[in-house]
Design a protein around this motif. Structure first.
Motif, mmCIF file in Angstrom:
data_model
loop_
_atom_site.group_PDB
_atom_site.id
_atom_site.type_symbol
_atom_site.label_atom_id
_atom_site.label_comp_id
_atom_site.label_asym_id
_atom_site.label_seq_id
_atom_site.Cartn_x
_atom_site.Cartn_y
_atom_site.Cartn_z
ATOM 1 N N PRO A 13 0.805 -1.229 0.000
ATOM 2 C CA PRO A 13 0.000 0.000 0.000
ATOM 3 C C PRO A 13 0.843 1.287 0.000
ATOM 4 C CG PRO A 13 -0.897 -1.577 1.561
ATOM 5 C CD PRO A 13 0.429 -2.122 1.095
ATOM 6 N N ARG A 14 2.130 1.197 0.293
ATOM 7 C CA ARG A 14 3.000 2.378 0.238
ATOM 8 C C ARG A 14 3.366 2.764 -1.191
ATOM 9 N NH1 ARG A 14 6.114 4.490 4.666
ATOM 10 N NH2 ARG A 14 5.352 3.643 6.614
ATOM 11 N N VAL A 16 2.016 4.181 -4.462
ATOM 12 C CA VAL A 16 0.852 4.932 -4.936
ATOM 13 C C VAL A 16 1.080 5.272 -6.402
ATOM 14 C CG1 VAL A 16 -0.478 7.047 -4.614
ATOM 15 C CG2 VAL A 16 0.480 5.860 -2.628
ATOM 16 N N THR A 113 1.324 12.025 4.269
ATOM 17 C CA THR A 113 0.815 10.896 5.045
ATOM 18 C C THR A 113 0.797 9.612 4.226
ATOM 19 O OG1 THR A 113 -1.472 11.285 4.400
ATOM 20 C CG2 THR A 113 -0.677 12.442 6.384
ATOM 21 N N THR A 115 -1.635 9.197 1.875
ATOM 22 C CA THR A 115 -2.995 9.079 1.341
ATOM 23 C C THR A 115 -3.383 10.283 0.489
ATOM 24 O OG1 THR A 115 -3.928 10.091 3.338
ATOM 25 C CG2 THR A 115 -3.743 7.675 3.308
ATOM 26 N N GLU A 116 -2.474 11.238 0.305
ATOM 27 C CA GLU A 116 -2.786 12.432 -0.471
ATOM 28 C C GLU A 116 -3.099 12.094 -1.915
ATOM 29 O OE1 GLU A 116 -0.210 13.693 2.879
ATOM 30 O OE2 GLU A 116 -0.144 12.075 1.427
ATOM 31 N N TYR A 124 -0.954 19.088 -3.219
ATOM 32 C CA TYR A 124 -1.553 18.290 -2.159
ATOM 33 C C TYR A 124 -2.206 19.277 -1.197
ATOM 34 C CZ TYR A 124 1.295 14.205 -3.483
ATOM 35 O OH TYR A 124 1.876 13.144 -4.140
#
Length: 131
Positions: A13-14, A16, A113, A115-116, A124
């Motif tokens: 998940p890291r 993106v 974070t 999740t941006e 962002y």
């Protein structure tokens, strides 16, 4: 001490991805280092316009070639391995990858974070402040 392996994180998940780029977030805000650190790959032939109004960013080219244009001045600089640029004035800019993927090491302050999502203007959102 924090030790992480890019090869482990690139399928987690890291990692993106968005329009023709992938960013592996090696350090994030919750690591409490005061900055975030990413390995970002821009797909060959792609072009990206960003405007980090709420963050400072420094970038070091690991591999590939391309260019960065300061949209306020129109000045363009070549990017190749060993070149670093810093967006010390929250510079709105366009990055272009050349014939190969452009691989960059990026630091953000304040840290992201993870999740941006890029807003319509290429930025962002401002980080939330603790109450």
């Amino acid at each position: 001490m924090i030790v992480r392996d890019f090869h482990d994180l690139k399928n987690s998940p890291r990692a993106v991805s968005d329009a023709r780029w992938t960013s592996v977030r090696m350090l994030l805000a919750d690591d409490k280092m005061g900055f975030s650190f990413h390995i970002t790959t821009l797909e060959a032939g792609s072009e990206h316009t960003f405007h980090y109004k709420n963050h400072f960013e420094s970038v070091y080219c690991i591999s590939g070639e391309g260019s960065i244009t300061d949209l306020a001045t129109g000045e363009t600089h070549e990017i190749r391995p060993g070149v670093m640029y810093a967006l010390d004035k929250h510079d709105k800019h366009t990055v272009r990858a050349g014939k190969e993927d452009l691989v960059l090491a990026c630091c953000f302050n304040p840290p992201v974070t993870g999740t941006e999502v890029h807003q319509a203007d290429g930025s962002y959102a401002a980080p939330e402040t603790a109450a």
